[in-house]
Design an enzyme around this catalytic site. Structure first.
Site, PDB file in Angstrom:
ATOM      1  N   TYR A  70      -2.421 -29.470  -0.079  1.00 47.86           N
ATOM      2  CA  TYR A  70      -1.391 -29.320   0.971  1.00 47.86           C
ATOM      3  C   TYR A  70      -1.348 -27.876   1.473  1.00 47.86           C
ATOM      4  CZ  TYR A  70       0.451 -33.913  -0.286  1.00 47.86           C
ATOM      5  OH  TYR A  70       0.589 -35.253  -0.517  1.00 47.86           O
ATOM      6  N   LYS A 126      -5.088 -39.022   0.871  1.00 43.96           N
ATOM      7  CA  LYS A 126      -5.681 -37.764   0.406  1.00 43.96           C
ATOM      8  C   LYS A 126      -5.669 -37.754  -1.109  1.00 43.96           C
ATOM      9  CE  LYS A 126      -2.977 -35.549  -1.537  1.00 43.96           C
ATOM     10  NZ  LYS A 126      -2.182 -35.827  -2.805  1.00 43.96           N
TER      11      LYS A 126
HETATM   12  P1  NAD Z   1       0.229 -44.392  -8.479  1.00 41.30           P
HETATM   13  O1  NAD Z   1      -0.385 -44.208  -9.824  1.00 41.30           O
HETATM   14  O2  NAD Z   1       1.706 -44.502  -8.401  1.00 41.30           O
HETATM   15  O3  NAD Z   1      -0.384 -45.665  -7.755  1.00 41.30           O
HETATM   16  C1  NAD Z   1      -1.771 -45.902  -7.745  1.00 41.30           C
HETATM   17  C2  NAD Z   1      -2.015 -47.380  -7.563  1.00 41.30           C
HETATM   18  O4  NAD Z   1      -3.423 -47.603  -7.524  1.00 41.30           O
HETATM   19  C3  NAD Z   1      -1.448 -48.235  -8.713  1.00 41.30           C
HETATM   20  O5  NAD Z   1      -0.773 -49.325  -8.185  1.00 41.30           O
HETATM   21  C4  NAD Z   1      -2.691 -48.654  -9.477  1.00 41.30           C
HETATM   22  O6  NAD Z   1      -2.541 -49.914 -10.109  1.00 41.30           O
HETATM   23  C5  NAD Z   1      -3.731 -48.737  -8.352  1.00 41.30           C
HETATM   24  N1  NAD Z   1      -5.126 -48.656  -8.777  1.00 41.30           N
HETATM   25  C6  NAD Z   1      -6.141 -49.305  -8.172  1.00 41.30           C
HETATM   26  N2  NAD Z   1      -7.297 -49.072  -8.793  1.00 41.30           N
HETATM   27  C7  NAD Z   1      -7.032 -48.252  -9.808  1.00 41.30           C
HETATM   28  C8  NAD Z   1      -7.829 -47.656 -10.815  1.00 41.30           C
HETATM   29  N3  NAD Z   1      -9.146 -47.869 -10.904  1.00 41.30           N
HETATM   30  N4  NAD Z   1      -7.222 -46.848 -11.698  1.00 41.30           N
HETATM   31  C9  NAD Z   1      -5.908 -46.614 -11.630  1.00 41.30           C
HETATM   32  N5  NAD Z   1      -5.075 -47.172 -10.687  1.00 41.30           N
HETATM   33  C10 NAD Z   1      -5.647 -47.967  -9.782  1.00 41.30           C
HETATM   34  O7  NAD Z   1      -0.293 -43.170  -7.582  1.00 41.30           O
HETATM   35  P2  NAD Z   1       0.295 -42.685  -6.200  1.00 41.30           P
HETATM   36  O8  NAD Z   1       1.149 -41.478  -6.434  1.00 41.30           O
HETATM   37  O9  NAD Z   1       0.865 -43.817  -5.454  1.00 41.30           O
HETATM   38  O10 NAD Z   1      -1.031 -42.121  -5.489  1.00 41.30           O
HETATM   39  C11 NAD Z   1      -1.946 -42.992  -4.842  1.00 41.30           C
HETATM   40  C12 NAD Z   1      -2.698 -42.195  -3.752  1.00 41.30           C
HETATM   41  O11 NAD Z   1      -1.766 -41.723  -2.809  1.00 41.30           O
HETATM   42  C13 NAD Z   1      -3.454 -40.978  -4.268  1.00 41.30           C
HETATM   43  O12 NAD Z   1      -4.597 -40.771  -3.513  1.00 41.30           O
HETATM   44  C14 NAD Z   1      -2.465 -39.841  -4.023  1.00 41.30           C
HETATM   45  O13 NAD Z   1      -3.068 -38.573  -3.886  1.00 41.30           O
HETATM   46  C15 NAD Z   1      -1.852 -40.306  -2.724  1.00 41.30           C
HETATM   47  N6  NAD Z   1      -0.506 -39.768  -2.499  1.00 41.30           N
HETATM   48  C16 NAD Z   1      -0.263 -39.223  -1.291  1.00 41.30           C
HETATM   49  C17 NAD Z   1       0.977 -38.680  -1.022  1.00 41.30           C
HETATM   50  C18 NAD Z   1       1.242 -38.086   0.324  1.00 41.30           C
HETATM   51  O14 NAD Z   1       2.291 -37.482   0.498  1.00 41.30           O
HETATM   52  N7  NAD Z   1       0.356 -38.257   1.302  1.00 41.30           N
HETATM   53  C19 NAD Z   1       1.973 -38.717  -1.985  1.00 41.30           C
HETATM   54  C20 NAD Z   1       1.695 -39.308  -3.209  1.00 41.30           C
HETATM   55  C21 NAD Z   1       0.438 -39.842  -3.460  1.00 41.30           C
END
Ligand code: NAD
Length: 355
Positions: free
Chosen positions: A208, A124
């Site tokens: 959420y 999401k």
């Molecule tokens: P994050 O920044 O920690 O990780 C993102 C990852 O994507 C990194 O490893 C990055 O290198 C990679 N990436 C790939 N292409 C990219 C680009 N073009 N630009 C930037 N980064 C890129 O973020 P996160 O917190 O892990 O979030 C990732 C996804 O997961 C999002 O969609 C976020 O909303 C979702 N999320 C969901 C929950 C949940 O509880 N369901 C919790 C946190 C995050």
């Protein structure tokens, strides 16, 4: 202290799915994006899966591929970069690609995975626009592949229990549901970049609250009215919104609200008010530490691992061919549609009807 009875059906280890035979092969998952959520929640919790197994990693970082590949036992030939990920087409062990990158990248990665003949689980918020969501749904349907959105709260025992209680009338007629979600966003993160984040606090965490209103009530909102406020001269909010207040009307007469912000120090709660009772949920949609109260009674539930249940549910749908995913692409598209109506309302100063 008395507690409400558990109403969700979980197997002895707390997961929702239990149809798999001991000797059945788990579904192979490729994790795409090795950021914070993938490495601190998804991968550690995947060991509780019964039907799903991480078999490959896809990342733009050779360093992360080595570090996490070694840590989670992914062999070097199953580690892919974004440039060479087309090679997963020829790896039959990979059945699902789990897209865990910023929302602005979800559409392209989902289309690519579907084209390569893989089912998709996508985090999401689903994508930056309704049109992108449509493309993702169409691409998966054309490829004959499933599409699940990572709405883990639909697999979380406290939220399942709360939903069941709301739906069976424990609180009488539901009159109001109010949700507040917020944290303090640090400068420089992709969440503050419109192209990558899709939007601001409403997109990332208000979703959420919106989800909770939808699953607790079982209804779809018919009208929204919203205001957005950004702190003056705060450099973080050049592209996306900070604080959002939304009022929702539902066809039954239920009214709801979601307030969310990137300037609040850690709030995650909802409250359900009915004609016969009231439920207050603190850390309502977090990872741990759920506190659900019905009046002065604490709600207790059978423990379960929401991440494992979410992933195993998609694996079960794949093995059985069921087209009944609980959190399909259509659900993600509906949230994006409502959030864009919220933005329209804030922009025009008028309520927006949802057909
Ligand atoms: P994050 O920044 O920690 O990780 C993102 C990852 O994507 C990194 O490893 C990055 O290198 C990679 N990436 C790939 N292409 C990219 C680009 N073009 N630009 C930037 N980064 C890129 O973020 P996160 O917190 O892990 O979030 C990732 C996804 O997961 C999002 O969609 C976020 O909303 C979702 N999320 C969901 C929950 C949940 O509880 N369901 C919790 C946190 C995050």
């Amino acid at each position: 202290m008395a507690s409400a009875a558990a109403v969700v059906s979980l197997d002895p280890s707390g997961n929702l799915c239990s149809f798999f035979k001991q000797d059945q092969k788990p579904v192979g998952w490729a994790i795409l994006g090795l950021g914070s959520y993938a490495t601190t929640q998804i991968l550690p919790n995947m060991r509780y899966c019964k039907l799903s197994k991480p078999v490959a990693f896809i990342s733009g970082s050779p360093d992360k591929l080595k570090r996490y590949g070694d840590a989670f036992g992914i062999s070097p030939e199953h580690r892919y970069s974004y440039d060479n990920m087309d090679a997963i087409k020829d790896n039959p062990e990979i059945e699902v690609v789990y897209v865990i990158t910023p929302p602005g990248t979800h559409k392209d990665f989902t289309l690519r995975a579907a084209r390569l003949g893989k089912h998709v689980c996508c985090e999401k918020p689903m994508a930056n626009s309704v049109a992108e969501c449509e493309e993702m749904i169409d691409a998966c349907a054309k490829a004959g592949k499933q599409l699940q959105i990572g709405y883990r709260c639909h697999y979380e025992p406290y939220n399942l229990q709360a939903t069941e209680l709301c739906r069976k009338g424990e609180f009488g007629v539901l009159r109001s549901i109010q949700a507040s979600m917020g944290f303090s966003a640090q400068p420089g993160i992709w969440r503050l970049n419109k192209k990558l984040g899709g939007g601001g606090s409403m997109y990332d965490i208000g979703i959420y609250g919106l989800q909770a209103l939808r699953y607790l009530s079982g209804e779809e909102p018919s009208e929204v009215f919203a205001t957005i406020s950004n702190p003056p001269k705060d450099e973080r909010f050049k592209e996306v919104e900070d604080t959002v207040h939304v009022v929702f009307k539902f066809p039954s007469g239920l009214t709801g609200s979601v307030a969310c912000s990137y300037s609040w120090a850690g709030v995650n709660r909802y409250e359900v008010l009915g004609t016969k009772g009231r439920l207050v949920a603190e850390n309502a949609t977090g990872y741990y530490g759920f506190q659900f109260q019905i009046g002065s009674r604490s709600v207790t539930v059978q423990p379960g691992n929401m991440w494992a249940s979410q992933m195993d549910h998609l694996s079960e749908c794949i093995r059985t061919g069921a087209k009944t995913n609980r959190t399909p692409g259509e659900m993600g598209r509906q949230d994006i549609r409502i959030i864009h109506a919220i933005y329209e309302s804030a922009r025009t100063g008028r309520s927006v009807k949802l057909g």
